[in-house]
Design an enzyme around this catalytic site. Structure first.
Site, PDB file in Angstrom:
ATOM      1  N   THR A 295       2.744   3.935  -3.833  1.00 27.92           N
ATOM      2  CA  THR A 295       2.462   5.092  -4.799  1.00 27.92           C
ATOM      3  C   THR A 295       0.962   5.395  -4.478  1.00 27.92           C
ATOM      4  O   THR A 295       0.173   4.106  -4.450  1.00 27.92           O
ATOM      5  CB  THR A 295       2.727   4.789  -6.073  1.00 27.92           C
TER       6      THR A 295
ATOM      7  N   VAL B 170      -3.220   6.189  -5.722  1.00 30.27           N
ATOM      8  CA  VAL B 170      -3.867   6.331  -6.859  1.00 30.27           C
ATOM      9  C   VAL B 170      -4.815   7.450  -6.496  1.00 30.27           C
ATOM     10  O   VAL B 170      -5.121   7.699  -5.428  1.00 30.27           O
ATOM     11  CB  VAL B 170      -4.804   5.037  -7.231  1.00 30.27           C
TER      12      VAL B 170
ATOM     13  N   ILE C 152       0.579  -0.100  -4.037  1.00 31.27           N
ATOM     14  CA  ILE C 152      -0.127   0.870  -4.672  1.00 31.27           C
ATOM     15  C   ILE C 152      -1.058   0.974  -3.495  1.00 31.27           C
ATOM     16  O   ILE C 152      -1.738   0.054  -3.131  1.00 31.27           O
ATOM     17  CB  ILE C 152      -0.930   0.273  -5.922  1.00 31.27           C
ATOM     18  N   LYS C 153      -1.373   2.155  -3.241  1.00 36.48           N
ATOM     19  CA  LYS C 153      -2.352   2.563  -2.386  1.00 36.48           C
ATOM     20  C   LYS C 153      -3.523   2.943  -3.033  1.00 36.48           C
ATOM     21  O   LYS C 153      -3.581   4.079  -4.057  1.00 36.48           O
ATOM     22  CB  LYS C 153      -1.770   3.807  -1.404  1.00 36.48           C
ATOM     23  N   ILE C 154      -4.870   2.670  -2.637  1.00 31.38           N
ATOM     24  CA  ILE C 154      -6.076   3.024  -3.208  1.00 31.38           C
ATOM     25  C   ILE C 154      -6.969   3.771  -2.208  1.00 31.38           C
ATOM     26  O   ILE C 154      -6.943   3.583  -0.860  1.00 31.38           O
ATOM     27  CB  ILE C 154      -6.715   1.944  -3.721  1.00 31.38           C
TER      28      ILE C 154
END
Length: 79
Positions: free
Chosen positions: A38, A40, A74-76
């Site tokens: 998912t 950001v 979590i991908k940033i």
């Protein structure tokens, strides 16, 4: 689910997108053994604190949906 979410957040498209993201991620995890990623919002790429807050919100939302945080990546945004 789309119509219900739009009614829930009639003037907040970001909240709609976030809720649908968690819903879709949760549905994917019913079909696979691994993790779901998912991302950001890239608009937060220069806002470290905002990125961290959003990532934590996603983790809490997945946990509220019954998903172990170990199954979420979590991908940033990197600039």
């Amino acid at each position: 689910i789309l119509i219900e979410t739009l009614k829930k957040y009639p003037n907040d498209i970001d909240a709609v997108i976030d809720e649908l993201t968690i819903y879709i991620g949760s549905e994917i995890l019913k079909l696979i053994d691994g993790r779901v990623s998912t991302e950001v919002d890239a608009r937060l790429s220069y806002d470290t604190d905002g990125t961290i807050v959003k990532a934590q919100q996603f983790i809490k939302a997945y946990e509220a949906a019954g998903i172990d945080k170990k199954r979420v990546l979590i991908k940033i945004a990197g600039t």
